[in-house]
Write a protein that holds these residues in place. Structure first.
Motif, PDB file in Angstrom:
ATOM      1  N   ALA A   1     -11.406  11.216  -5.633  1.00  0.00           N
ATOM      2  CA  ALA A   1     -10.650  12.405  -5.240  1.00  0.00           C
ATOM      3  C   ALA A   1     -10.320  12.401  -3.748  1.00  0.00           C
ATOM      4  CB  ALA A   1     -11.439  13.663  -5.606  1.00  0.00           C
ATOM      5  N   HIS A   2     -11.263  11.969  -2.919  1.00  0.00           N
ATOM      6  CA  HIS A   2     -11.033  11.966  -1.470  1.00  0.00           C
ATOM      7  C   HIS A   2      -9.909  11.006  -1.093  1.00  0.00           C
ATOM      8  CE1 HIS A   2     -11.738  10.588   2.701  1.00  0.00           C
ATOM      9  NE2 HIS A   2     -12.035  11.864   2.914  1.00  0.00           N
ATOM     10  N   ASP A   3      -9.963   9.779  -1.604  1.00  0.00           N
ATOM     11  CA  ASP A   3      -8.921   8.801  -1.298  1.00  0.00           C
ATOM     12  C   ASP A   3      -7.579   9.221  -1.879  1.00  0.00           C
ATOM     13  OD1 ASP A   3     -10.788   7.315  -0.004  1.00  0.00           O
ATOM     14  OD2 ASP A   3     -10.958   5.748  -1.523  1.00  0.00           O
ATOM     15  N   ALA A   4      -7.593   9.786  -3.078  1.00  0.00           N
ATOM     16  CA  ALA A   4      -6.349  10.226  -3.704  1.00  0.00           C
ATOM     17  C   ALA A   4      -5.667  11.303  -2.868  1.00  0.00           C
ATOM     18  CB  ALA A   4      -6.621  10.739  -5.113  1.00  0.00           C
ATOM     19  N   PHE A   5      -6.441  12.249  -2.384  1.00  0.00           N
ATOM     20  CA  PHE A   5      -5.889  13.329  -1.562  1.00  0.00           C
ATOM     21  C   PHE A   5      -5.350  12.778  -0.246  1.00  0.00           C
ATOM     22  CE2 PHE A   5      -6.259  16.741   1.571  1.00  0.00           C
ATOM     23  CZ  PHE A   5      -5.591  17.775   0.922  1.00  0.00           C
ATOM     24  N   ALA A   6      -6.084  11.854   0.364  1.00  0.00           N
ATOM     25  CA  ALA A   6      -5.671  11.292   1.644  1.00  0.00           C
ATOM     26  C   ALA A   6      -4.397  10.461   1.502  1.00  0.00           C
ATOM     27  CB  ALA A   6      -6.797  10.434   2.224  1.00  0.00           C
ATOM     28  N   VAL A   7      -4.332   9.647   0.465  1.00  0.00           N
ATOM     29  CA  VAL A   7      -3.156   8.801   0.258  1.00  0.00           C
ATOM     30  C   VAL A   7      -1.923   9.654  -0.038  1.00  0.00           C
ATOM     31  CG1 VAL A   7      -2.121   7.120  -1.317  1.00  0.00           C
ATOM     32  CG2 VAL A   7      -4.438   6.758  -0.465  1.00  0.00           C
ATOM     33  N   ALA A   8      -2.066  10.642  -0.908  1.00  0.00           N
ATOM     34  CA  ALA A   8      -0.938  11.513  -1.235  1.00  0.00           C
ATOM     35  C   ALA A   8      -0.453  12.264  -0.002  1.00  0.00           C
ATOM     36  CB  ALA A   8      -1.330  12.484  -2.340  1.00  0.00           C
ATOM     37  N   GLY A   9      -1.374  12.767   0.803  1.00  0.00           N
ATOM     38  CA  GLY A   9      -0.988  13.483   2.007  1.00  0.00           C
ATOM     39  C   GLY A   9      -0.244  12.600   2.995  1.00  0.00           C
TER      40      GLY A   9
ATOM     41  N   LYS B   1       3.288  13.094   5.283  1.00  0.00           N
ATOM     42  CA  LYS B   1       3.277  12.718   6.695  1.00  0.00           C
ATOM     43  C   LYS B   1       4.247  11.600   7.045  1.00  0.00           C
ATOM     44  CE  LYS B   1      -1.589  13.987   7.372  1.00  0.00           C
ATOM     45  NZ  LYS B   1      -2.949  13.497   7.756  1.00  0.00           N
ATOM     46  N   LEU B   2       4.327  10.570   6.222  1.00  0.00           N
ATOM     47  CA  LEU B   2       5.096   9.391   6.609  1.00  0.00           C
ATOM     48  C   LEU B   2       6.562   9.724   6.853  1.00  0.00           C
ATOM     49  CD1 LEU B   2       4.970   6.349   7.098  1.00  0.00           C
ATOM     50  CD2 LEU B   2       5.469   5.997   4.671  1.00  0.00           C
ATOM     51  N   PHE B   3       7.173  10.479   5.946  1.00  0.00           N
ATOM     52  CA  PHE B   3       8.561  10.909   6.116  1.00  0.00           C
ATOM     53  C   PHE B   3       8.575  12.432   6.291  1.00  0.00           C
ATOM     54  CE2 PHE B   3       8.743   7.223   3.100  1.00  0.00           C
ATOM     55  CZ  PHE B   3       9.184   6.295   4.028  1.00  0.00           C
ATOM     56  N   TRP B   4       8.004  12.880   7.385  1.00  0.00           N
ATOM     57  CA  TRP B   4       7.806  14.315   7.594  1.00  0.00           C
ATOM     58  C   TRP B   4       9.133  15.061   7.698  1.00  0.00           C
ATOM     59  CZ3 TRP B   4      10.068  16.177  11.955  1.00  0.00           C
ATOM     60  CH2 TRP B   4      10.338  15.260  12.970  1.00  0.00           C
ATOM     61  N   TRP B   5      10.180  14.397   8.193  1.00  0.00           N
ATOM     62  CA  TRP B   5      11.480  15.073   8.317  1.00  0.00           C
ATOM     63  C   TRP B   5      12.122  15.319   6.953  1.00  0.00           C
ATOM     64  CZ3 TRP B   5      10.460  10.024   9.380  1.00  0.00           C
ATOM     65  CH2 TRP B   5      11.173   9.052   8.693  1.00  0.00           C
TER      66      TRP B   5
ATOM     67  N   GLY C   1      -2.769   0.599   8.677  1.00  0.00           N
ATOM     68  CA  GLY C   1      -1.884   1.716   8.986  1.00  0.00           C
ATOM     69  C   GLY C   1      -0.875   1.990   7.893  1.00  0.00           C
ATOM     70  N   ALA C   2      -0.193   3.128   8.020  1.00  0.00           N
ATOM     71  CA  ALA C   2       0.816   3.536   7.041  1.00  0.00           C
ATOM     72  C   ALA C   2       2.205   3.169   7.554  1.00  0.00           C
ATOM     73  CB  ALA C   2       0.730   5.042   6.795  1.00  0.00           C
ATOM     74  N   SER C   3       3.018   2.598   6.682  1.00  0.00           N
ATOM     75  CA  SER C   3       4.403   2.276   7.013  1.00  0.00           C
ATOM     76  C   SER C   3       5.190   2.154   5.723  1.00  0.00           C
ATOM     77  CB  SER C   3       4.490   0.968   7.809  1.00  0.00           C
ATOM     78  OG  SER C   3       4.172  -0.135   6.994  1.00  0.00           O
ATOM     79  N   ILE C   4       6.494   2.028   5.848  1.00  0.00           N
ATOM     80  CA  ILE C   4       7.354   1.979   4.668  1.00  0.00           C
ATOM     81  C   ILE C   4       7.118   0.712   3.851  1.00  0.00           C
ATOM     82  CG2 ILE C   4       9.305   0.798   5.775  1.00  0.00           C
ATOM     83  CD1 ILE C   4      11.145   2.736   4.272  1.00  0.00           C
ATOM     84  N   GLY C   5       6.565  -0.325   4.469  1.00  0.00           N
ATOM     85  CA  GLY C   5       6.319  -1.560   3.759  1.00  0.00           C
ATOM     86  C   GLY C   5       5.034  -1.596   2.966  1.00  0.00           C
ATOM     87  N   VAL C   6       4.197  -0.565   3.082  1.00  0.00           N
ATOM     88  CA  VAL C   6       2.954  -0.506   2.323  1.00  0.00           C
ATOM     89  C   VAL C   6       3.274  -0.155   0.874  1.00  0.00           C
ATOM     90  CG1 VAL C   6       0.718   0.664   2.091  1.00  0.00           C
ATOM     91  CG2 VAL C   6       1.625   0.125   4.356  1.00  0.00           C
ATOM     92  N   SER C   7       2.560  -0.763  -0.054  1.00  0.00           N
ATOM     93  CA  SER C   7       2.892  -0.652  -1.478  1.00  0.00           C
ATOM     94  C   SER C   7       2.868   0.775  -2.000  1.00  0.00           C
ATOM     95  CB  SER C   7       1.928  -1.506  -2.308  1.00  0.00           C
ATOM     96  OG  SER C   7       2.088  -2.878  -2.013  1.00  0.00           O
ATOM     97  N   TYR C   8       2.081   1.658  -1.392  1.00  0.00           N
ATOM     98  CA  TYR C   8       2.051   3.039  -1.857  1.00  0.00           C
ATOM     99  C   TYR C   8       3.444   3.663  -1.878  1.00  0.00           C
ATOM    100  CZ  TYR C   8      -3.074   3.151  -1.342  1.00  0.00           C
ATOM    101  OH  TYR C   8      -4.422   2.924  -1.466  1.00  0.00           O
TER     102      TYR C   8
END
Length: 395
Positions: free
Chosen positions: A286-294, A299-303, A360-367
């Motif tokens: 649950a912790h990782d799921a919430f963090a990844v979704a957030g 956050k990544l495309f906040w605009w 780190g998080a970026s557009i190239g990460v599989s998520y």
């Protein structure tokens, strides 16, 4: 047109056969192999017998052959078309389909939210960073998978929206009188078959998405009430089973089991084992799921998240002012968005993906590509938020 031209330019500039991802490299390699030999059994390096561990990433070793780790439906489909138009031109066909998907998306959104939201949603789809990026990363199956999902939904809506024809008969092209009821039946069968075919193609490309696709289809059928009668289940099943049968047969030839693939083998597993691999193959955290979704939804495309939040707020603040039919459709769409957020967050968020050394998080990460269907599903809410905000500012 602009989207197709830009994506084509980017593909040509970055190269069509030079990859920085082992998954893309493997898909390209096995597409070329299927085009050449109609098989995924690629002869391994000759010489001494090497252990199974001696293999490139995203590729398995089976005796003296290399075989795919990923799902075979994607290279199988592209390899088939490569036989017809050539391997070089297959990529441009994928880019063209991704561009034309905006028109399909327009008609889908129009059926629920109206024309203004549909026009803006089509534009926002083509401007969505994840969609643009993974359209040009065309040896990933995610963009083409999404196109097939949209085409399945489009034909499903066309089948649902067929009007009852009251004319007694119409005159055909060769002068024969064709009963109007027969015409309606033919259209129903045609759209039902196409909906099933694209639904089956989407699952063939990414079988891991079958769970939420089947659940979403059942939800749409139950929510449509009387429109269900306009769907020919026999022709829809025929369209869906054709690509699934071909992929199942190929998986049997390559992996020794109809339901096996390069990731897991379910043949011989008990019911509990099959269920766990089908619903929660990465477990539940649950912790990782919430963090990844957030991170990857907000956050990544906040605009893009801001107009989406405005859209949610506008819907709830003006809930009682719309027509009953519109409110019902809006409620069903919002439920679909929330269900998708919960599902993708838990399903993929419980899996630790480290595509970058620094984590780190970026557009190239599989998520980002895993969450692509959810990102597109939120687009009409963004459009509503922008429309309502513009109307408020213009007063």
């Amino acid at each position: 047109v602009v989207f197709f031209a830009l994506s084509t330019f980017l593909v040509r500039e970055t190269g069509n056969a030079i990859f920085d991802s082992p998954d893309e490299s493997a898909n390209f390699l096995f597409t070329a192999q299927f085009k050449k030999a109609s098989s995924f059994l690629l002869p391994a390096v000759s010489g001494e017998e090497l252990p199974d561990a001696a293999r490139p990433r995203s590729i398995l070793r089976s005796g003296s052959f290399f075989i795919p780790v990923g799902f075979v439906g994607f290279p199988m489909l592209l390899g088939f078309f490569a036989k017809i138009i050539g391997l070089h031109y297959v990529s441009y066909g994928v880019l063209l389909l991704s561009a034309l998907a905006a028109f399909v998306w327009y008609h889908l959104v129009k059926a629920v939210f109206g024309r203004h939201a549909a026009v803006l949603s089509a534009v926002l789809l083509l401007l969505q960073p994840a969609y643009m990026y993974y359209t040009t990363r065309l040896w990933y199956p995610n963009a083409l998978f999404l196109v097939f999902v949209l085409l399945a939904g489009f034909n499903l809506v066309r089948a649902f929206s067929l009007e009852q024809v009251n004319l007694p008969e119409v005159r055909g092209a060769i002068g024969m009188e064709i009963p109007a009821a027969s015409q309606g039946t033919q259209k129903k069968r045609f759209y039902s078959f196409l909906a099933g075919a694209f639904f089956g193609l989407a699952i063939a490309l990414r079988p891991s998405e079958a769970n939420w696709m089947i659940a979403g289809l059942l939800f749409a059928l139950l929510a449509s009430r009387g429109a269900m009668k306009r769907l020919s289940f026999r022709f829809a099943a025929l369209g869906a089973l054709a690509p699934l049968f071909l992929v199942g047969y190929m998986q049997y030839l390559v992996y020794g089991g109809v339901f096996s693939n390069g990731y897991v083998s379910v043949d011989g597993a008990d019911v509990a084992g099959v269920a766990s691999r089908f619903f929660l193959p990465f477990g539940f955290d649950a912790h990782d799921a919430f963090a990844v979704a957030g991170t990857y939804v907000l956050k990544l495309f906040w605009w893009l998240s801001l107009p989406a939040l405005l859209g949610f707020a506008a819907v709830f603040l003006r809930w009682g002012s719309g027509a009953v039919t519109f409110r019902r459709r809006m409620f069903l769409w919002l439920m679909a968005v929330l269900a998708a957020l919960l599902w993708f967050g838990v399903y993929y968020g419980s899996w630790e993906v480290r595509d970058r050394i620094d984590g780190g998080a970026s557009i190239g990460v599989s998520y980002v590509r895993y969450f692509l269907p959810l990102s597109v599903l939120i687009v009409p809410i963004m459009a509503l938020g922008l429309i309502r905000t513009a109307r408020s500012l213009s007063r």
